[in-house]
Every structure is written in C-alpha cells, then in structure tokens.
Design a protein around this motif. Sequence first.
Motif, PDB file in Angstrom:
ATOM      1  N   ALA B 213      -3.587   7.233  -5.546  1.00  0.00           N
ATOM      2  CA  ALA B 213      -2.621   6.240  -6.032  1.00  0.00           C
ATOM      3  C   ALA B 213      -1.452   6.085  -5.060  1.00  0.00           C
ATOM      4  O   ALA B 213      -0.746   5.081  -5.087  1.00  0.00           O
ATOM      5  N   ALA B 214      -1.242   7.081  -4.209  1.00  0.00           N
ATOM      6  CA  ALA B 214      -0.147   7.011  -3.251  1.00  0.00           C
ATOM      7  C   ALA B 214      -0.652   6.638  -1.862  1.00  0.00           C
ATOM      8  O   ALA B 214       0.089   6.684  -0.893  1.00  0.00           O
ATOM      9  N   ASP B 215      -1.908   6.276  -1.786  1.00  0.00           N
ATOM     10  CA  ASP B 215      -2.569   6.091  -0.490  1.00  0.00           C
ATOM     11  C   ASP B 215      -2.738   4.602  -0.186  1.00  0.00           C
ATOM     12  O   ASP B 215      -3.623   3.944  -0.734  1.00  0.00           O
ATOM     13  N   ILE B 216      -1.888   4.095   0.679  1.00  0.00           N
ATOM     14  CA  ILE B 216      -1.934   2.679   1.036  1.00  0.00           C
ATOM     15  C   ILE B 216      -2.907   2.438   2.185  1.00  0.00           C
ATOM     16  O   ILE B 216      -3.220   1.323   2.542  1.00  0.00           O
ATOM     17  N   PHE B 217      -3.342   3.517   2.773  1.00  0.00           N
ATOM     18  CA  PHE B 217      -4.194   3.426   3.959  1.00  0.00           C
ATOM     19  C   PHE B 217      -5.626   3.028   3.578  1.00  0.00           C
ATOM     20  O   PHE B 217      -6.303   2.337   4.326  1.00  0.00           O
ATOM     21  N   GLY B 253      -6.692  -6.493   0.542  1.00  0.00           N
ATOM     22  CA  GLY B 253      -7.098  -6.770   1.909  1.00  0.00           C
ATOM     23  C   GLY B 253      -5.947  -6.693   2.893  1.00  0.00           C
ATOM     24  O   GLY B 253      -6.011  -7.291   3.951  1.00  0.00           O
ATOM     25  N   PHE B 254      -4.895  -5.971   2.535  1.00  0.00           N
ATOM     26  CA  PHE B 254      -3.819  -5.949   3.511  1.00  0.00           C
ATOM     27  C   PHE B 254      -4.140  -4.983   4.637  1.00  0.00           C
ATOM     28  O   PHE B 254      -4.815  -3.981   4.452  1.00  0.00           O
ATOM     29  N   GLY B 255      -3.681  -5.358   5.778  1.00  0.00           N
ATOM     30  CA  GLY B 255      -4.005  -4.572   6.961  1.00  0.00           C
ATOM     31  C   GLY B 255      -2.743  -4.068   7.618  1.00  0.00           C
ATOM     32  O   GLY B 255      -1.688  -3.991   6.990  1.00  0.00           O
ATOM     33  N   PHE B 256      -2.876  -3.766   8.875  1.00  0.00           N
ATOM     34  CA  PHE B 256      -1.774  -3.123   9.590  1.00  0.00           C
ATOM     35  C   PHE B 256      -0.493  -3.949   9.532  1.00  0.00           C
ATOM     36  O   PHE B 256       0.597  -3.416   9.490  1.00  0.00           O
ATOM     37  N   LYS B 257      -0.637  -5.279   9.520  1.00  0.00           N
ATOM     38  CA  LYS B 257       0.549  -6.122   9.528  1.00  0.00           C
ATOM     39  C   LYS B 257       1.299  -6.006   8.204  1.00  0.00           C
ATOM     40  O   LYS B 257       2.520  -5.846   8.197  1.00  0.00           O
ATOM     41  N   GLU B 258       0.562  -6.079   7.101  1.00  0.00           N
ATOM     42  CA  GLU B 258       1.215  -5.996   5.794  1.00  0.00           C
ATOM     43  C   GLU B 258       1.827  -4.616   5.543  1.00  0.00           C
ATOM     44  O   GLU B 258       2.696  -4.465   4.692  1.00  0.00           O
ATOM     45  N   TRP B 259       1.361  -3.609   6.272  1.00  0.00           N
ATOM     46  CA  TRP B 259       1.925  -2.277   6.089  1.00  0.00           C
ATOM     47  C   TRP B 259       3.375  -2.216   6.542  1.00  0.00           C
ATOM     48  O   TRP B 259       4.144  -1.409   6.054  1.00  0.00           O
ATOM     49  N   GLU B 260       3.687  -3.091   7.500  1.00  0.00           N
ATOM     50  CA  GLU B 260       5.000  -3.037   8.172  1.00  0.00           C
ATOM     51  C   GLU B 260       6.161  -2.873   7.208  1.00  0.00           C
ATOM     52  O   GLU B 260       6.961  -1.982   7.344  1.00  0.00           O
ATOM     53  N   GLY B 261       6.256  -3.776   6.206  1.00  0.00           N
ATOM     54  CA  GLY B 261       7.441  -3.758   5.370  1.00  0.00           C
ATOM     55  C   GLY B 261       7.428  -2.677   4.308  1.00  0.00           C
ATOM     56  O   GLY B 261       8.446  -2.381   3.697  1.00  0.00           O
ATOM     57  N   ILE B 262       6.260  -2.078   4.066  1.00  0.00           N
ATOM     58  CA  ILE B 262       6.140  -1.168   2.925  1.00  0.00           C
ATOM     59  C   ILE B 262       6.812   0.173   3.223  1.00  0.00           C
ATOM     60  O   ILE B 262       6.701   0.708   4.315  1.00  0.00           O
ATOM     61  N   GLN B 263       7.514   0.663   2.225  1.00  0.00           N
ATOM     62  CA  GLN B 263       8.130   1.973   2.384  1.00  0.00           C
ATOM     63  C   GLN B 263       7.609   2.889   1.293  1.00  0.00           C
ATOM     64  O   GLN B 263       7.511   2.505   0.134  1.00  0.00           O
ATOM     65  N   LEU B 264       7.272   4.108   1.673  1.00  0.00           N
ATOM     66  CA  LEU B 264       6.871   5.112   0.688  1.00  0.00           C
ATOM     67  C   LEU B 264       8.048   6.052   0.449  1.00  0.00           C
ATOM     68  O   LEU B 264       8.793   6.375   1.366  1.00  0.00           O
ATOM     69  N   LEU B 419      11.224   9.631   3.047  1.00  0.00           N
ATOM     70  CA  LEU B 419      10.890   8.221   3.254  1.00  0.00           C
ATOM     71  C   LEU B 419       9.867   8.137   4.379  1.00  0.00           C
ATOM     72  O   LEU B 419       9.918   8.914   5.328  1.00  0.00           O
ATOM     73  N   SER B 420       8.979   7.160   4.250  1.00  0.00           N
ATOM     74  CA  SER B 420       8.047   6.963   5.354  1.00  0.00           C
ATOM     75  C   SER B 420       7.499   5.557   5.322  1.00  0.00           C
ATOM     76  O   SER B 420       7.709   4.821   4.361  1.00  0.00           O
ATOM     77  N   GLY B 421       6.769   5.208   6.362  1.00  0.00           N
ATOM     78  CA  GLY B 421       6.061   3.939   6.392  1.00  0.00           C
ATOM     79  C   GLY B 421       4.758   4.063   5.602  1.00  0.00           C
ATOM     80  O   GLY B 421       4.377   5.140   5.152  1.00  0.00           O
ATOM     81  N   ALA B 422       4.086   2.917   5.461  1.00  0.00           N
ATOM     82  CA  ALA B 422       2.903   2.852   4.608  1.00  0.00           C
ATOM     83  C   ALA B 422       1.782   3.755   5.078  1.00  0.00           C
ATOM     84  O   ALA B 422       1.016   4.270   4.271  1.00  0.00           O
TER      85      ALA B 422
END
Lengths: 163, 444
Positions: B213-217, B253-264, B419-422
């Motif tokens: 559930a915490a895995d955006i990858f 279907g989000f990929g590397f680009k959509e990860w940019e703004g996401i913060q964990l 804090l971290s990136g996606a």
Amino acid sequence: MLDPTTQRQIELFLFEEARLLDSGDFQGWLKLYEPQGIYWMPSKPGQTDPLNVASIIYEDHGILSIRVQRLLEERALVLTPMPRTTHVVGNIEAEPAGQEAGEAAFKVGATFICIVHQGDKQTLYSGRHSYDLVRSGEAFRIKMKRVALMNSDATHAPMTIPL
Amino acid sequence: MIEPHALDIPTADDIRGLVRPDHVHRRAYADPAVFQLEQERIFGRLWIYVAHESQVKKPGDFVRTRLGGHEVLVTRGEDEKINVLINRCPHRGARLCMVDQGTSRLFSCPYHAWVFKPDGSLSSVPHRQSYPASFDLNDPINHMQRIKQIQTYRGFIFATLNENPAPLLNHLGAMTEVIDNLVDRAPDGEVEMGESYFSVEYRGNWKLHMENAADIFHPSFVHASSVMPARKAPANASILDQDQTREMLLANGFGFKEWEGIQLNGLPGGHAYMTNIYSNGVLVQKEADTIATQYRAALVAKVGEERTAEILGMNRFNNIVYPNLIINAQYQQMRVATPIAVDRTLVRIYCFRLKGAPDEMFHRSVRFLTTLGSPASMIFSDDIEMLERCQQGLSKDEGPWVDFSRGFDSDRRDANGMLSGAASEMPMRVQFQAWLNYLTAEAA
Ligand code: FES
Ligand SMILES: [Fe+2]
C-alpha cells in the motif's frame, strides 16, 4: 411454458456460452452480449441494488471488453499459469418475457457449477444464473446476466475467469 | 491456531538481528515464532481499529471482528456505551455469535442457555436452583470477557488488549488528520459505513499488504495488464459509471514522470502516507462533472468556500495507520488487514457514505470499492498474486535478506518524520523501524 424448440435453443445457447468460456474464447463470449449488455455478480444473497451495494462484478460491455483483453492479450499476473475451467450449466428454465425492440425476449434461470484449475490450485464455484435474453435472428444475445454465487458474501480468494 | 508458548519466542536480540537499516530478514515474514511475538506485542498492545460507530447505532447493534488473536463482538449496550467482548461463552467456552453483524438485545448461548446483555453481563441462566448458592450472576467471571480499553476518534472505534495504553491520540499522531479529512468531507460532518464490504484472503504475511500500500513503484509493472487495455479502450465506452472504472485502471499507469511530484511521508510509530498523487492525473475533477459540482455546493453551503477548498484540497493518498489500517479520504475507502497466520491474511475493504452529499457520490464510492477491492478486481487480484509469490519465495531458506534500500541515500528528515520521493522504499523502512521498536519493547 415455452415450446420445446425454443427451450432447446436456449439450452444450447447456454451450453455454447459455457464452451466458449471453457475453451478460452473470451472474445467469442463477449460477442454473446448486447452492446449495452451487463454482467452482474452481486456480493450479497438477494442483492437487488447495484448502486448502493458493492458488487463483485457489475460491468457493461465497455468494461467487460477491458477485462477480456486482460485475459487474452495482456496476461495478467494472476492469470499465470492460465486457469482452465469446467463450466457446468443445468436446470435450465426459460420463459417468454414479451418483446424487446421487435425481438422476442426471454427470462432464463439456471444453476451452475464451475471448477477453476490453476497450477495445483482448484476452486469450486456454484450458484444460480439469471439471464435476460433477446432473440436476434437465429441467435440470442445477453442483455443481462446475473451470477448469484451461493457464497457471494463469503471470504474469497481472487477470481479470474468469468463464471 | 498455535497455542501460545508452543514456540520459542524470539529474544529482543534475535529480533534486532532481523532488521538492518536497509534490509530485513525473511524470518520477519515466514517464522511462526516471530508471528506469535507480533500478535503479542503489536496486535496485543497497540490500538487496533475494530469498528465504525455507524455500524452500531442503536443499543443491541453489533459487529463481529478480530482483535489480536481473538474474535470479538463490538456492541452498543443499553446505556449507549460501546463494548468490545470476546465472542466466547464463559460457561463452557462455546463460540457465541455466528454472524458478522446484526441487532440483538440479548445474546443467548445455545448450549445451556446462558443469556447475556449487549454489555456482556450475564442476564439469566435457566434452572437457577441447580447452580450453587454462591453462583453470582454479577460475578465478572460469568460474563463475556470485556476488552477494557476502548477509545473512539470521530466515529472510528479502536480497542487494545494493552491494559495500560498511552492515549489513542498519541498513537495516531498526525494520522488523525486523514480521519478528520474523511469526516469533514461530509457536508453534515458525519460519515456512515456502507452496508457492503469485501473480505479477501491471501496466502501471505500481513506486512506484505501494508508495504504494498506504500509502494508507488509497483503499479506500472504489476498493473500493466489492466492499464494497457484501459488505454486502448475508448473513453466513455461504459454506460454505467461515467468512465470511472476505466480511469481508475488508467491511473495505475503512472510512470517516472508522474512520480516527480509525489512525496512519501513516514511517521514515527510506523505510519505513512503519500501526498500529491493524482493531482494532475486522470482522477482530477472534470469541468463538466455535475455530481462533483453539486457535492461541492452542498459542502460550501455548510462550511463556506474557504474551508471547502481546504478540505477538498487535502490530497493524501493511502494513509497507512500502523499496524493494519489504510484510509483513503478522497474516495472514502478503508482497508483493514488482519493477520490470521504467519502466511495468511484477511483483508476487509469498506467504503463510506458522506452524509449530506448527493447519493451519486456514494455510488461512486461503492464503485471504487468494487474496482479496487472486489475479489474479481482487475487491480487487487494482481497485487495479491505478487504478495503470494513473495510469501512463496520467502518461505524457503534461500538467501535470508530482503532488500529495502531504494531511495536510502536521498531520504530526508523533518520535525514530523521522514520524507522521500515516490521511488523510495522509505515507508517500508519506517514500518520496520517501528516493528523493531514494538517487538523489542519488553513492557507494554
Ligand atoms: S457453553 Fe454456553 S451456556 Fe453452556
Ligand atoms: Fe497495486
């Protein structure tokens, strides 16, 4: 009471559907549906409301075709290895349900048992099918198929092949 | 069920040996003795979500659920108070209630007909004269066992087997904000649990689900088989749901680009959440969405424009309350993952009705529940497949370590937590740090 010929035709239609599913011809299976046809698997016994009560599946042709592509082309992870099924349909009772855009309509009830084999796993499903069918020329089309699993409200493992 | 003490309970040093800053030993997922310790020190000590108040509105209403290794009934008593009771007859131990929810002014045990009130007290026994003179209906030994520690936060009922817990609010910390946000989204300031939910069981350890559930990858890989057909499908092909299902499938279907703004975000205590997910993707409100417009107007009428913007602007996805609760306020979804055995987990997936919102908002939330949580879900079933494959791999002693190093070098820390990136596995590291702390704490 339907005339024996129509009754027999409807039975054969249900057997054809089962065969298409068992042979993995999901495209062929989808073609049995009206363009606005609905496949409905409730999550509760006796469920009548698909909007306020979540269903296991409540999909029309548009979403079903995504499901079918997932089965055929994309090979979802949960479909590796591809499950093999035996759909058994019985106790088929059909009655006329008037006309639908100039075509004869029917209500059909049946019981089903489906065994899904995947690798060394085996899962058994059973319940009742109810169909709203319309005749289209020589064939029939499904307007609505309701799949009432006997244990719809139980704890389930992931389901893969349509029942 | 394994009897307590049947296994050698791991020592604190054993447990410390299982967690490195960026690796975890496979025994954390596969060793029944570690599982037993988790049941005692995590599910037996922390505040665990048990029910929502809307499920037990009137005296006599009850739901059956689990707390630690116990099956419990959450009931509302005649005095309107909430009770959490072990579902077991104190006479000869029979399991009492055999349904998941309902209303009953009395619980009677079918074996020798002891009858209990919804607060667990013994109301009567037949043939009183055959019991000894000293037999006392009021003696708690003859009552259903009560869980003493119960606290509610805005309708969410938590209980703990810990006799001396820190207050619930301490445990929840900043995770209260997501419960607030879910409730505040209701124009009437109240949510009601939908009457339907799903129960899905998988053959894997409970932590696998919480990590996932915490895995955006993973979504762009694991969910490709539903993303690709959804991409090929024409927009608005479905007449049922204003394209909601297709968009939900697309959203993975989000990929590397959509990860940019996401913060964990990872919090002490093991909680985690994501911000800025789907903020410029497919699930954003469209101009012509009349249902959303009506809903927004209903909220504005109650709380004003500014507050509405604040409430609807809160964009926190998959809020993971340690150890086993996941809340999604935007779509009014909730999950509870209950460990059954070291390699078996029950996931219950619910949705909520926002009181005062148009009915169609609830229909959407029901639809999300089906798309994301049904056993036939095109999304969840692939997740489960991977969780089970992990368990299959981890159950054998073939290479002890699981890698959680992704993002390790770029994680940041602020006053609230990590804090971290996606792309980072920071949330899992935070979960395991908490796990380590809970499992090695000697006293409750
Ligand atoms: S076991 Fe319940 S009354 Fe005897
Ligand atoms: Fe997933």
